[in-house]
Design a protein around this motif. Structure first.
Motif, PDB file in Angstrom:
ATOM      1  N   LEU A 178      73.747  10.067  42.407  1.00 11.85           N
ATOM      2  CA  LEU A 178      72.685   9.426  42.977  1.00 11.85           C
ATOM      3  C   LEU A 178      71.380  10.368  43.210  1.00 11.85           C
ATOM      4  N   HIS A 179      71.562  11.724  42.616  1.00 12.71           N
ATOM      5  CA  HIS A 179      70.453  12.713  42.918  1.00 12.71           C
ATOM      6  C   HIS A 179      69.280  12.236  42.578  1.00 12.71           C
ATOM      7  N   THR A 180      68.990  11.521  41.465  1.00  8.85           N
ATOM      8  CA  THR A 180      67.642  11.085  41.053  1.00  8.85           C
ATOM      9  C   THR A 180      67.363   9.677  41.450  1.00  8.85           C
ATOM     10  N   SER A 182      65.983   6.572  43.249  1.00  8.57           N
ATOM     11  CA  SER A 182      64.701   6.461  44.153  1.00  8.57           C
ATOM     12  C   SER A 182      65.069   5.610  45.238  1.00  8.57           C
ATOM     13  N   LYS A 183      66.482   4.683  45.096  1.00  3.95           N
ATOM     14  CA  LYS A 183      66.629   4.020  46.165  1.00  3.95           C
ATOM     15  C   LYS A 183      68.450   4.134  46.573  1.00  3.95           C
ATOM     16  N   PRO A 184      68.765   5.273  46.847  1.00  5.62           N
ATOM     17  CA  PRO A 184      70.349   5.438  47.029  1.00  5.62           C
ATOM     18  C   PRO A 184      70.977   4.497  47.869  1.00  5.62           C
ATOM     19  N   ALA A 185      70.291   4.183  48.781  1.00  3.77           N
ATOM     20  CA  ALA A 185      71.095   3.112  49.806  1.00  3.77           C
ATOM     21  C   ALA A 185      71.294   1.991  49.211  1.00  3.77           C
ATOM     22  N   GLU A 186      70.316   1.400  48.526  1.00  6.36           N
ATOM     23  CA  GLU A 186      70.337   0.134  47.851  1.00  6.36           C
ATOM     24  C   GLU A 186      71.387   0.265  46.723  1.00  6.36           C
ATOM     25  N   GLN A 187      71.437   1.222  45.990  1.00  6.08           N
ATOM     26  CA  GLN A 187      72.219   1.254  44.741  1.00  6.08           C
ATOM     27  C   GLN A 187      73.632   1.371  45.336  1.00  6.08           C
ATOM     28  N   PHE A 188      74.013   2.163  46.435  1.00  7.24           N
ATOM     29  CA  PHE A 188      75.375   2.367  46.744  1.00  7.24           C
ATOM     30  C   PHE A 188      75.820   0.997  47.523  1.00  7.24           C
ATOM     31  N   THR A 189      74.878   0.140  48.056  1.00  8.91           N
ATOM     32  CA  THR A 189      75.188  -1.022  48.619  1.00  8.91           C
ATOM     33  C   THR A 189      75.694  -2.017  47.665  1.00  8.91           C
ATOM     34  N   GLN A 190      74.879  -1.921  46.570  1.00 11.87           N
ATOM     35  CA  GLN A 190      75.207  -2.954  45.560  1.00 11.87           C
ATOM     36  C   GLN A 190      76.612  -2.350  44.747  1.00 11.87           C
ATOM     37  N   LEU A 191      76.957  -1.301  44.624  1.00 13.66           N
ATOM     38  CA  LEU A 191      78.279  -0.699  44.062  1.00 13.66           C
ATOM     39  C   LEU A 191      79.316  -1.243  44.860  1.00 13.66           C
ATOM     40  N   LEU A 192      79.156  -1.243  46.388  1.00 17.77           N
ATOM     41  CA  LEU A 192      80.128  -1.443  47.287  1.00 17.77           C
ATOM     42  C   LEU A 192      80.456  -3.163  47.227  1.00 17.77           C
TER      43      LEU A 192
END
Ligand code: SAM
Ligand SMILES: CC(C)=CCC/C(C)=C/CC/C(C)=C/C(=O)O
Length: 301
Positions: A178-180, A182-192
């Motif tokens: 997730l280092h690059t 721009s929306k790590p929270a959204e991206q990880f929420t989607q993965l969950l």
């Protein structure tokens, strides 16, 4: 990361963050009413974060506590340190594996993980595995890991230096997925969500940790840097000097006048993902666990 005693001596930021987050999240974890919780920790390393901060939160009658790590050296060290604890064991587990061991599947009420998931490139597989470790009738997880850290930018620069390139060819494998982003929270929420978690709460915290002095910074790098173990020990100090020079060139150095001497400080601004998720929504989870209790009582009569 294999050197457990080195890591145990230089993991102040990891301990600081785990303690802070557990103080806040321990009351959100869905503790069982019968006090027979079982908990698995992913990427426990030397084990001290798990045993100093998570273990004291467990009810006295907990069923089992399992620390896991991909490194057999870490697991061996932790088993040695904590062998006197009842119903507690450490075992090797790669959370990015294709097939979970059958004896771990569906056995846990809680999965925790601190400062590990940024080491795992395939987050979808890791999250599927975490989901499958939890009991079928429900369970929750608390996952804390780096979205971004300046250490990754330093690695990228050193990788272009021909002195170090041969040891760092696979540098991308050691950079948080997730280092690059721009929306790590959204991206990880989607993965969950894709892994099947029905309740998800993800925050990304912007933090700064200040390392006091060159030696402290170097010791902390030594404890986690995967490239050092690939090069002769005689080159370690030179690599660490180059690391510090890159940090200085990134303007992360601060001058500080101490009691009697000038001390260098190094600021590390980083983003931490704090994710809490439940396998089922509370209502559904309660219904399912009540149904399974009734079923097992019936079965026993
Ligand atoms: C920085 S340490 C964190 C240790 C401990 N959780 C803490 O907070 O101090 C990260 C640990 O994750 C482990 N790790 C890395 N990749 C892993 C994987 N795929 N599965 C399980 N553990 C992994 C490493 O071996 C290392 O011990
Ligand atoms: C100023 C600067 C670049 C500091 C680097 C600090 C450091 C040692 C970060 C390590 C991050 C990390 C990957 C931690 C871990 O996995 O435990």
């Amino acid at each position: 990361m294999n050197q457990a005693s080195l890591y145990q001596r230089a993991n102040q930021v990891q301990r600081h963050d785990a303690k802070l987050i557990l103080d806040e999240y321990s009351s959100k974890l869905q503790w069982r009413s019968d006090g027979q919780d079982s908990l698995l920790d992913v990427g426990s390393g030397s084990g001290n974060v798990l045993m100093d901060f998570v273990y004291p939160l467990l009810p006295k009658s907990y069923e089992q506590l399992v620390g896991t790590d991909i490194s057999s050296k870490m697991v061996g060290y932790a088993n040695n340190c904590y062998q006197r604890y009842e119903r507690t064991q450490f075992q090797v587990l790669d959370i990015g594996c294709d097939r979970l061991p059958d004896q771990l599947k569906g056995r846990f009420d809680h999965v925790t993980s601190f400062y590990c998931l940024h080491w795992v490139q395939n987050l979808p597989i890791a999250l599927n595995n975490i989901y499958d470790l939890l009991r079928n009738e429900g369970g929750d997880c608390l996952l804390v890991f780096l979205a971004s850290n300046p250490v990754y930018e330093v690695y990228k620069v050193l990788h272009t230096n021909k002195k170090w390139a041969a040891y760092m060819q696979d540098v991308e494998q050691f950079i948080s997925p997730l280092h690059t982003s721009s929306k790590p929270a959204e991206q990880f929420t989607q993965l969950l969500e894709e892994a099947g978690f029905l309740y998800r709460n993800v925050e990304v915290r912007s933090e700064v940790f200040v390392y006091e002095g060159v030696r402290t910074l170097k010791d902390n790098v030594k404890a986690i840097c995967p490239f050092l173990e690939r090069m002769p020990a005689a080159l370690h100090e030179e690599f660490l000097d180059d690391f510090v020079n890159v940090v200085v060139s990134m303007n992360l150095q601060q001058q500080h006048i101490g009691d009697d001497q000038q001390q260098q400080r190094f600021a590390s601004p980083y983003k931490l993902v704090v994710a809490y998720a439940r396998k089922s929504s509370t209502l559904l989870g309660n219904m399912l666990s009540e149904m399974s209790t009734t079923k097992s009582l019936k079965g026993a009569s």
